[in-house]
Design an enzyme around this catalytic site. Sequence first.
Site, PDB file in Angstrom:
ATOM      1  N   TRP A  99      -5.330   1.723  -0.056  1.00 16.48           N
ATOM      2  CA  TRP A  99      -5.191   0.866  -1.214  1.00 16.48           C
ATOM      3  C   TRP A  99      -5.436  -0.508  -0.663  1.00 16.48           C
ATOM      4  O   TRP A  99      -6.176  -1.342  -1.509  1.00 16.48           O
ATOM      5  CB  TRP A  99      -3.945   1.121  -2.028  1.00 16.48           C
ATOM      6  N   ASP A 100      -4.818  -1.164   0.075  1.00 13.82           N
ATOM      7  CA  ASP A 100      -5.156  -2.469   0.798  1.00 13.82           C
ATOM      8  C   ASP A 100      -6.700  -2.364   0.905  1.00 13.82           C
ATOM      9  O   ASP A 100      -7.212  -3.722   0.440  1.00 13.82           O
ATOM     10  CB  ASP A 100      -4.597  -2.672   2.177  1.00 13.82           C
ATOM     11  N   LEU A 101      -7.388  -1.635   1.512  1.00 10.04           N
ATOM     12  CA  LEU A 101      -8.816  -1.772   1.761  1.00 10.04           C
ATOM     13  C   LEU A 101      -9.704  -1.719   0.596  1.00 10.04           C
ATOM     14  O   LEU A 101     -10.513  -2.700   0.310  1.00 10.04           O
ATOM     15  CB  LEU A 101      -9.141  -0.612   2.988  1.00 10.04           C
ATOM     16  N   ASP A 122       0.900  -1.096  -0.220  1.00  9.41           N
ATOM     17  CA  ASP A 122       0.169   0.047  -0.112  1.00  9.41           C
ATOM     18  C   ASP A 122       0.904   1.297   0.085  1.00  9.41           C
ATOM     19  O   ASP A 122       0.745   2.324  -0.904  1.00  9.41           O
ATOM     20  CB  ASP A 122      -0.759  -0.011   1.131  1.00  9.41           C
TER      21      ASP A 122
END
Lengths: 400, 400
Positions: free
Chosen positions: B157-159, B130
């Site tokens: 971005w991960d989420l 991320d």
Amino acid sequence: MYQLLNGLSVIEASSFVASPTAGLYCAQFGAEVIRVDQVGGGPDYRRWPVTAENNSLYWENLNRAKKSVALNLGVPEGRELLKELVRATGQFITNFPAEGFLSHAKLSEGRSDLVTVRVMGWADGAPALDYTVNNAVGYPMLTGPGPEPVNHVLPAWDLLSGAYAAFALLAAIQRRAVTGEGSEVRIPLSDVAIGTVANLGGIAEVLYSGENRPRLGNAVYGLFGRDFVTADGQRTMIVVVTHRQWANLIAALDLGDRIAAIEAARGVSFAADDGLRYTHRDALYPLFESAIGARPHADLAAALDGAGIVHSAYRTMQDAAQDSRLVGGNPMFSAFDANPSGFAYPAAGAFGTIPQQERGAPQPAPRNGQHSEEVLTSRLNLSSGEFARLIDTGIVGTDR
Amino acid sequence: MYQLLNGLSVIEASSFVASPTAGLYCAQFGAEVIRVDQVGGGPDYRRWPVTAENNSLYWENLNRAKKSVALNLGVPEGRELLKELVRATGQFITNFPAEGFLSHAKLSEGRSDLVTVRVMGWADGAPALDYTVNNAVGYPMLTGPGPEPVNHVLPAWDLLSGAYAAFALLAAIQRRAVTGEGSEVRIPLSDVAIGTVANLGGIAEVLYSGENRPRLGNAVYGLFGRDFVTADGQRTMIVVVTHRQWANLIAALDLGDRIAAIEAARGVSFAADDGLRYTHRDALYPLFESAIGARPHADLAAALDGAGIVHSAYRTMQDAAQDSRLVGGNPMFSAFDANPSGFAYPAAGAFGTIPQQERGAPQPAPRNGQHSEEVLTSRLNLSSGEFARLIDTGIVGTDR
């Protein structure tokens, strides 16, 4: 465009980011997504960035591959047409108020198996936006060097809510396929935000510690990761998430002896413990600052790549747009000149790549009302005379 | 726990944030999600925040409502068991490398209709996180007051990738239901990030203008929105997204005459144009700074609430955790004392609220290997003797 959701048709009555991205993701996977807007455009139709002719570059990317029906939602007959479209379709994405004319209860009259996904501000119906729920849950007080709060620029809560809404839509459709029952899934930005704080351990953390997490600037909490500046002035982020990466990083920077000296002095071993690399950052950061500060960026990057270390220089969005790995040579993008704005630029497709399928070409966003005739006459079986009357009375708009 | 995905079983072999949230969202909607980890825990099992006993408050929230199977993935027999579990189940979420022992091609041997969703770093298989893709696409250079880049703290971005992965899983399952065909959907963080820049109009913007967007601190681009400080020193975010809100805000702050004077002097009307409220911010901000700076926060908040203006004071995460609207009185949370850490605190359920269903109680994260026996003996039809041998040889771990 991939072909995963062919045969699924969705009505979208929405604006801004969250709810439109839910429709966008469905459209890019092959669903027919019919966005219904006020004649002349909804509240987001001219949102910045815009061209010199006031065409929104924002709108024309968030609404790619959708169809557009334009209705006068300020009068009862226009609102009734939207309700009929929803009922005739059976799937609905919206950010209209939960208790207004598009309430699930009203829409379900005559379509008991309707699936509605509704993005909201607060769960109780009060208004909220990405930038206000972000404040409410505490992230700006943890961002940047301090002491002032720093807002994110990326509308992260809108985006997360939009992707979750697309997921919830398919989940509710899946249930309907089994039980025959419709349902409404309400997705408040406030619950997405505070629920995410909880999912990442943040609620537990502050209640357990009785304190707020320290403000860390560009360092990452709980492991070794931070920005460093190379000899030629390039600021670069380096993050270590595996023990092998740690060993490789020390070797690549020739810091083995000096790290061992810290470990001996402090009676710890960093080899297999992310947390210790974080708690002893006061000793570790200076070592890396001087080792990285002594090397030019190209030299450092080559060494880190060779060692499997995750790193990235800070770049501008202009740099990113010109980067061939990200855009020009990336199969997710295609050169595209059919945008409503008339401006030609690379257009993005679905985030996912499916090796077993051809990635179809991106599609343009519609012009306001471009598909009014096609959709209303076919889905609601309106005669051409009836459609002409709706145009004449301004209940329906088209792009002609 | 809601009951939308009952009957769906998913194997998850993953770590950190993106891929585990995809499994979490499925589990909170009623799917059986079986997380397979290394015996003793994967690379994220002790990730911070942790308790004094080194139990991860992060892990136990990102893995609620899942089952845990522990295998020694360092030996061929353990890896083979994981592959057999995937084949016997038919749905797989992972962030393991695309070309490794968990490649879709290898897993599909004997299960041609397998659906795999794989979160990746770069699309070409290179590692990314991320915090590094965020740098690569340019957001830190737009965040904060400048001149230094500012990282987000939320792993946005991960989420986003995790929620999109959950959506992609259901989309690929939907296609399989129609065609009988399996597929792999690869979701690289890098494509989610640059694709989002494109979706929000950012690629078009920088190519059209030839410049980067100016750095705006806590102001919002393209409309009227910024942080202001009240007479009693409370910093508060105020954002206007509709023309009615603009009119109401001016009235609530009694700024009508002074705004009209600016409009007359500059030959513009702010009444129906977000963009003008942004381009003339040099004149508008000082008016609002002094009007808001003259009022205590409680007084301002009451006036804004009455006028339907979206606003929020900046708060810490500790404040948020103690807030009854967000946590204590929020039906999404339940008091919960069955966490593996032993620490009791409010646990979050699914982000969505379904008025037609009961919201079931949150579930705890599993202990490493807690469901090894149940899952392996039932899904792979292992005899009790065979299972005992796998325990004795360390191929399989349990929580006992």
